[in-house]
Design an enzyme around this catalytic site. Structure first.
Site, PDB file in Angstrom:
ATOM      1  N   GLN A   1       0.866  -8.678   5.061  1.00 48.41           N
ATOM      2  CA  GLN A   1       1.288  -9.763   5.937  1.00 48.41           C
ATOM      3  C   GLN A   1       0.342 -10.949   5.846  1.00 48.41           C
ATOM      4  OE1 GLN A   1       2.505  -8.601   9.906  1.00 48.41           O
ATOM      5  NE2 GLN A   1       1.977 -10.594  10.759  1.00 48.41           N
TER       6      GLN A   1
ATOM      7  N   HIS B   1       0.808  -1.219   0.000  1.00 52.06           N
ATOM      8  CA  HIS B   1       0.000   0.000   0.000  1.00 52.06           C
ATOM      9  C   HIS B   1       0.842   1.271   0.000  1.00 52.06           C
ATOM     10  CE1 HIS B   1      -2.975  -2.856   2.128  1.00 52.06           C
ATOM     11  NE2 HIS B   1      -3.267  -2.800   0.846  1.00 52.06           N
ATOM     12  N   HIS B   2       1.970   1.252   0.718  1.00 46.05           N
ATOM     13  CA  HIS B   2       2.796   2.457   0.822  1.00 46.05           C
ATOM     14  C   HIS B   2       4.246   2.224   0.415  1.00 46.05           C
ATOM     15  CE1 HIS B   2      -0.516   2.959   3.823  1.00 46.05           C
ATOM     16  NE2 HIS B   2      -0.599   4.134   3.232  1.00 46.05           N
TER      17      HIS B   2
END
Length: 210
Positions: free
Chosen positions: A140, A101-102
């Protein structure tokens, strides 16, 4: 007598990587220069002149898992193990990954266990599988399931257990900025999924409780 190694064919589902149209080295370096400018710095100043090349090289290493096949690592097994057929656990496999996402680091450790069904795999191969999936853009949760799935589908053991503990820099460095918080995820297949006692035995071994 030495153990006899046997080569097994991996399932096709773990041979395929996501389709990608990789840009050239020049395009990557140009993109990095653009990002440097976007931060407000000058890519032509002395300290940043070689940064685009270094970033491209670093990305090749950090995301090298896309070019590796976990099933190949697990394809060489040993059948002469003196009748051993009980739980094998590899604890504290350190890894670094990156949040999809980042694109900031995920730092943690994986614990992997499996119950063999007539064959075992070299212990280093399990650690390599963790690294292969870690060296990709990840969540994760997905990484936990991918490790378990690759081992289950390739080795076909009686069951696989995977637990991951990690700190996410997207939580520590930005947004809520909570340093030191960790995320735990687990996945169970086969007898681990069906038998709570086997789950408990795996957890006990992971925690090192006598």
């Amino acid at each position: 007598m030495d153990a006899v190694a046997k080569k097994i064919m991996p399932p096709s589902s773990y041979l395929d990587n996501p389709e990608t149209d990789r840009p050239s080295q020049a395009e990557v370096e140009a993109a990095v220069r653009t990002l440097i400018r976007w931060t407000g710095d000058n890519p032509d100043r002395e300290g940043l002149l070689d940064t685009p090349r270094r970033v491209a090289k670093a990305y090749r290493e950090m995301y090298g898992g896309y070019d590796m096949d976990p099933a190949e690592e697990l394809g060489r097994t040993f059948e002469e193990v003196a009748g051993f057929d009980d739980l094998v656990v590899i604890r504290n496999i350190q890894f670094h990954s990156h949040c999809e996402h980042h694109m900031v680091p995920i730092i943690g450790k994986a614990h992997v266990g499996y119950l063999p069904d007539g064959k075992v795999v070299g212990l280093s191969k399990i650690a390599r599988v963790v690294d292969i999936f870690a060296h990709r853009l990840q969540t994760q949760e997905a990484m936990t399931a991918q490790i378990a799935g690759a081992i289950q589908d390739t080795l076909n053991p009686r069951g696989v257990a995977v637990m991951i503990e990690a700190e996410h820099m997207c939580i520590a460095m930005r947004g809520i900025r909570k340093q030191g918080s960790t995320t735990l995820t687990s996945t169970f297949t086969g007898v681990f999924k069906d038998n709570p006692e086997e789950q408990s035995r795996f957890m006990t071994m992971v925690r090192g409780i006598a």
